[in-house]
Design an enzyme around this catalytic site. Structure first.
Site, PDB file in Angstrom:
ATOM      1  CG  MET A 108      -1.868  -1.295   1.312  1.00 55.32           C
ATOM      2  SD  MET A 108      -2.779  -1.383   3.055  1.00 55.32           S
ATOM      3  CE  MET A 108      -1.702  -1.772   3.792  1.00 55.32           C
ATOM      4  CB  VAL A 109       1.371   3.978  -2.009  1.00 55.76           C
ATOM      5  CG1 VAL A 109       2.072   4.856  -2.581  1.00 55.76           C
ATOM      6  CG2 VAL A 109       1.674   3.160  -3.854  1.00 55.76           C
TER       7      VAL A 109
ATOM      8  CB  CYS B 132      -0.976   0.384 -10.286  1.00 53.49           C
ATOM      9  SG  CYS B 132      -1.503   2.432  -9.371  1.00 53.49           S
TER      10      CYS B 132
END
Length: 470
Positions: free
Chosen positions: A35-36, A117
């Protein structure tokens, strides 16, 4: 023995080797997603303390990772407790991805290629889910990493609308050399307000076809979802993203008071430094349901406008002091509802339920506002960009914000922009020519023509004086 009789044995050997990859990772069933700005070291350690058996790093940009040592150091920050660990990269150049993976190889147990993504930045950069239209390139990426690394290569992907095409896609990745597949059961169009439910049918079809381990991702909001997913799809493991962010104790099937994981995370963030924006994002999710209450508006503002660990802890303490008597049963919480079926108190960590896409679409059709409105302190409508700038200023009131902008005026001698501090209102080149011809200095352009000429004359005079004396 004939070639046709040997091939099944070879396939079985390859399949067995790739299945051993799962055993080498510890046969994990409970996995924290990449998770960015969210699955950093401190959060991974918190999740591991409460049931997570495998974690991914945030998505790392392969080209930035190769050229920026600071980015590498921060991305690879880890401890002995933070294993097994999979490092995830995005990119579309096989050689750059391989170079990045080799930098990370000593610090992890596998390399994951992000081909899931769905964001606009991935479309612009031609990576993530937008690689699923270029199977030849994906084959080259996976095979290049498979042949160039000593650790396994895995892929995290999204599904196509058609189940058959999704299965073909997964088989292509398996044949290219992927040792493990993580399948997010949503298409790349299912994002934001159109997220909706993930399709476990797509994941099951892939699981029934490929011979390598499969991790399921999507629709995981509690431990019961994890167990049901494993039973229905027969996957090796289940990955959680949002469910983990709103409740890091999800794999313990426990709904703690929100201040418990918050304070534990803040201790880890103090030990393993984390950017304030990451911390704020985590706390807003942990406190999501309780901060929605009008009585906690002050705490919400403090969380939004402060950037220190002390300020973040004070928010957690304030919420704890306010709701601990209810949590311990000394006071009775009044919800205003008569039906308490599956209703959890707001101070407990619990899933965030998205609005169904059908309701969002209906609102658009009914002409209701599609986007959130942003307003300043006086109630005037402003842009989102302006709103974010005002929030940054509010968080750092003592920081100088009146930085003068570069002038858009033109040079007097040519069409180029003039120098911001030029005494003669000229661009750099015109100023240099003027100073050379007219024997001038310009402090704005740091041009010291006159001064240096004077120094040269003085030096020459001293030299001649010395020569005459000798």
């Amino acid at each position: 023995m004939s070639e046709t009789m040997e091939s099944p044995d070879k396939e079985d050997a390859v399949s067995k080797k790739r299945t051993n990859v799962w055993e080498d990772l510890g046969s994990p069933r409970y996995i924290v997603a990449p998770m960015v700005d969210a699955s950093e070291l401190a959060w991974r350690l918190l999740s591991r303390r409460h049931g997570a058996q495998l974690c991914y790093t945030p998505m790392l940009h392969s080209s930035v990772f190769c050229r920026d040592p600071k980015y590498r150091r921060e991305a690879l920050a880890s401890t002995s407790e933070d294993r097994p660990l999979i490092v995830q990269f995005c990119g579309s150049d096989p050689n750059i991805l391989l170079e990045a993976a080799r930098w990370a190889e000593p610090y992890c147990d596998a390399i994951d290629i992000n081909i899931g993504c769905p964001q606009a930045i991935a479309k612009r950069g031609h990576y993530g889910a937008f690689l699923q239209d270029d199977w030849d390139l994906l084959k080259k990426i996976v095979s290049t990493l498979k042949n160039g690394l000593c650790i396994p290569v895995t892929c995290k992907l999204r599904v196509f609308s058609e189940i058959n095409r999704t299965v073909q896609y997964a088989c292509m990745l398996e044949n290219a050399g992927a040792s493990l597949l993580t399948i997010h059961g949503r298409t790349r169009e299912q994002k934001g307000p159109l997220t909706g439910l993930a399709s476990w049918k797509h994941i099951k079809a892939v699981r029934d076809t490929v011979k390598i381990p499969v991790i399921a991702n999507g629709n995981i909001q509690c431990m019961q979802d994890v167990q049901r997913c494993i039973e229905e799809i027969q996957v090796q493991g289940v990955m959680s993203a949002e469910g983990n962010l709103y409740n890091p104790y999800i794999f313990e099937s426990h709904y703690p008071a929100c201040w418990e994981p918050a304070l534990e995370y803040l201790e880890l963030a103090e030990q393993y430094p984390v950017p304030a924006s990451y911390i704020r994002g985590h706390l807003f999710k942990l406190f999501h349901h309780v901060l929605c209450l009008a009585e906690n508006q002050e705490e919400r503002e403090n969380l939004a406008t402060n950037s220190t660990l002390e300020a973040f802890k004070n928010v957690a303490y304030a919420l704890r002091d306010r709701y601990l008597p209810y949590h311990e049963g000394h006071l009775i919480w009044q919800t205003g509802k008569t039906d308490y079926n599956l209703e959890l108190p707001p101070w407990l960590c619990q899933p965030y339920v998205r609005e169904p896409p059908q309701e969002y679409t209906q609102k658009i059709q009914d002409g209701l506002p599609r986007k959130r409105e942003y307003r300043d302190e006086e109630g005037n409508e402003i842009s989102r960009k302006r709103s974010k700038k005002l929030k940054r200023i509010a968080r750092r009131p003592n920081r100088t914000t009146s930085i003068p902008k570069r002038s858009s005026d033109r040079c007097y001698a040519c069409p180029n922009p003039l120098g911001f501090k030029c005494e003669y209102k000229l661009c750099r080149q015109c100023c240099r020519n003027k100073c050379y011809i007219e024997n001038l200095d310009c402090a704005g352009h740091r041009n010291l023509t006159k001064t240096r000429r004077q120094m040269a004359k003085e030096f020459e005079a001293k030299r001649k004086e010395v020569e005459n004396m000798t």
